[in-house]
Motif scaffolding. Structure first.
Motif, short mmCIF file in Angstrom:
data_model
loop_
_atom_site.label_atom_id
_atom_site.label_comp_id
_atom_site.label_asym_id
_atom_site.label_seq_id
_atom_site.Cartn_x
_atom_site.Cartn_y
_atom_site.Cartn_z
N SER A 153 30.31 41.20 20.49
CA SER A 153 31.05 39.96 19.76
C SER A 153 31.23 40.66 18.44
N GLY A 154 31.19 41.78 18.10
CA GLY A 154 31.19 42.38 16.93
C GLY A 154 30.21 42.51 15.93
N TYR A 155 28.58 42.61 16.37
CA TYR A 155 27.74 42.65 15.24
C TYR A 155 26.75 43.82 15.45
N HIS A 156 26.42 44.18 14.46
CA HIS A 156 25.11 45.02 14.47
C HIS A 156 23.85 44.22 14.55
N ILE A 157 23.14 44.42 15.68
CA ILE A 157 22.15 43.56 15.73
C ILE A 157 20.56 44.12 15.47
N THR A 158 19.58 43.37 15.04
CA THR A 158 18.29 43.78 14.77
C THR A 158 17.40 42.77 15.35
N PRO A 159 16.98 42.81 16.65
CA PRO A 159 15.85 42.08 17.19
C PRO A 159 14.53 42.41 16.94
N ASN A 160 13.92 41.50 16.55
CA ASN A 160 12.30 41.83 16.30
C ASN A 160 11.36 40.74 16.75
N LEU A 161 10.04 41.11 17.13
CA LEU A 161 9.22 40.13 17.37
C LEU A 161 8.39 39.52 16.06
N TYR A 162 8.49 38.37 15.74
CA TYR A 162 7.80 37.91 14.42
C TYR A 162 6.53 37.23 14.77
N LYS A 163 5.42 37.66 14.37
CA LYS A 163 4.20 36.96 14.51
C LYS A 163 3.96 36.19 13.17
N PHE A 164 4.34 34.99 13.27
CA PHE A 164 4.44 34.00 12.10
C PHE A 164 2.96 33.86 11.23
N GLU A 165 1.71 34.13 11.93
CA GLU A 165 0.82 34.20 11.31
C GLU A 165 0.79 35.16 10.21
N GLU A 166 1.37 36.29 10.48
CA GLU A 166 1.19 37.36 9.47
C GLU A 166 2.37 36.93 8.52
N TYR A 167 3.02 35.95 8.32
CA TYR A 167 4.15 35.61 7.28
C TYR A 167 3.61 34.25 6.50
N GLY A 168 2.17 33.88 6.71
CA GLY A 168 1.76 32.69 5.88
C GLY A 168 1.73 31.51 6.82
N VAL A 169 2.14 31.32 8.10
CA VAL A 169 2.41 30.08 8.80
C VAL A 169 0.75 30.20 9.58
N PRO A 170 0.36 29.04 9.59
CA PRO A 170 -1.05 28.70 10.09
C PRO A 170 -1.10 28.57 11.46
N GLN A 171 -0.57 29.53 12.21
CA GLN A 171 -0.38 29.36 13.77
C GLN A 171 0.14 30.67 14.44
#
Length: 379
Positions: A153-171
């Protein structure tokens, strides 16, 4: 600089609130942020929740309650131009919790409406979110097809698996988020990088107890009604230590569930107050409502909302079950904020701490046919 943002499958506003929280001013005093332009969701209560909390206007005409197949994508007299697209395309057919029908399911192909918006509007950036189970659906080929269409569709893509507990989310909530920068802008040097985790060490992660008890939930907080608990369920819970579930060996025979398998499930599973919560879900029958680490009961919807990082004044509209569904299906706003802020800093030319994206999710690796390595990557 304000990015006019359109949304598909908006939910109650997790991505939108994260975008709102991500706004900042640079050293020159210029404001960088996202501005709501239009959004849609199929569920009436969800739309009402979004309008009340994000727009503070129950009569807002820019949030549409309708099936995405009927949404007037491309009619710019109704849906004007946008600079950013955000969409958490439905995960029902990709989740490891379900039958994982992937592209063959009812919900699996709905990502294609995001592709349709990209083609008609060519926004500068898009942010797409789904469950970690997307990586293994259809033996990994669903992810390949989706990434290929995003790229085409015309995009440079960056997929990533985010582990939200590593970003301050309590879950412990693991989600694949794909950020796409339009090719012409990427060639000009606008390159998105995955923001580095803020709490990578388990000892620094926010626990379920900290999230629920600090500060105490106000007495007048909405959606905080105590759930009804039968005497039998309360008695069963009394034998389950925190962190354990309905298959704990110490439960008396007469209180055990007559169900085979699923011993690693979250059925009647208590939280461990010393760790982030397990994943908040939006559906499921008896025993799937998340259970307090000490009290013999399920969590209230407000407690679940805290685990999802929604503020206490965020009022969800609808019945208890409707509210539970909205909370469980939402993107945690504080997790979304991390990604949205990184997007803004990318365009503002502001450097930030970053890490390499998940190697197994990169299309150049997937094209080699090594899809078996994706299994078990996320949840």
């Amino acid at each position: 600089m304000e990015f006019r943002m359109g949304e598909l499958f908006s939910g109650p506003g997790g991505l939108a609130l994260g975008a709102k929280l991500a706004c900042f001013k640079d050293v020159k005093g210029e404001k960088w942020g996202f501005k709501h332009t239009w959004a849609n969701d199929f569920d009436r209560d969800t739309v009402e929740t979004y309008k009340l909390n994000l727009l503070h206007n129950p009569d807002a005409s820019t949030v549409f309650c309708e099936d995405v197949s009927d949404f007037p994508i491309g009619d710019k007299s109704i849906l004007p131009e946008i600079d950013a697209l955000a969409f958490g395309f439905p995960c029902n057919d990709y989740s490891n919790v379900g039958k994982q029908k992937g592209l063959a399911g009812i919900y699996g192909p709905l990502y294609s409406y995001g592709v349709k918006v990209m083609k008609y509007y060519q926004p500068k950036v898009f942010i797409a979110e789904n469950v970690g189970g997307l990586s293994s659906a259809n033996e990994g080929y669903a992810l390949i097809k989706i990434l290929e269409e995003f790229q085409a569709s015309g995009y440079h893509i960056t997929p990533n698996l985010y582990k939200f507990e590593e970003y301050g989310v309590p879950q412990a909530r693991h989600r694949i988020i794909i950020v796409g920068i339009r090719n012409d802008l990427y060639k000009q040097g606008i390159h998105y990088h995955v923001p580095a985790p803020t709490t990578p060490d388990p000892k620094d992660m926010k626990t379920s107890q900290q999230a629920i008890e600090i500060p105490p939930i106000p007495a007048d907080a909405p959606n905080n009604e105590l759930p009804k608990t039968t005497e039998k369920v309360a008695k069963r819970l009394s034998y389950i230590p925190e962190g354990e579930n309905a298959w704990y060996i110490g439960i008396p025979e007469e209180l055990r569930l007559n169900v085979r398998g699923a011993k690693l499930s979250s059925i009647y599973k208590r939280l461990d107050h010393t760790k982030p919560a397990y994943t908040v879900t939006g559906s499921g029958g008896g025993g799937t409502h998340m259970y307090h680490w000490k009290e013999n009961r399920a969590l209230t919807n407000r407690e679940r909302a805290r685990l999802q990082t929604f503020p206490d004044d965020f009022k969800f509209i609808g019945s208890k079950e409707s509210v539970r569904k909205q909370i469980g299906m939402a993107v945690p706003p504080e997790g979304a904020k991390v990604v949205m802020e990184a997007v803004l800093k990318t365009f503002a030319g502001i450097k930030y701490r970053s890490v390499k994206p998940t190697e197994k999710l990169q299309l150049k690796n997937l094209e080699k046919g090594n899809t078996t390595a994706l299994k078990g990557l996320g949840r």
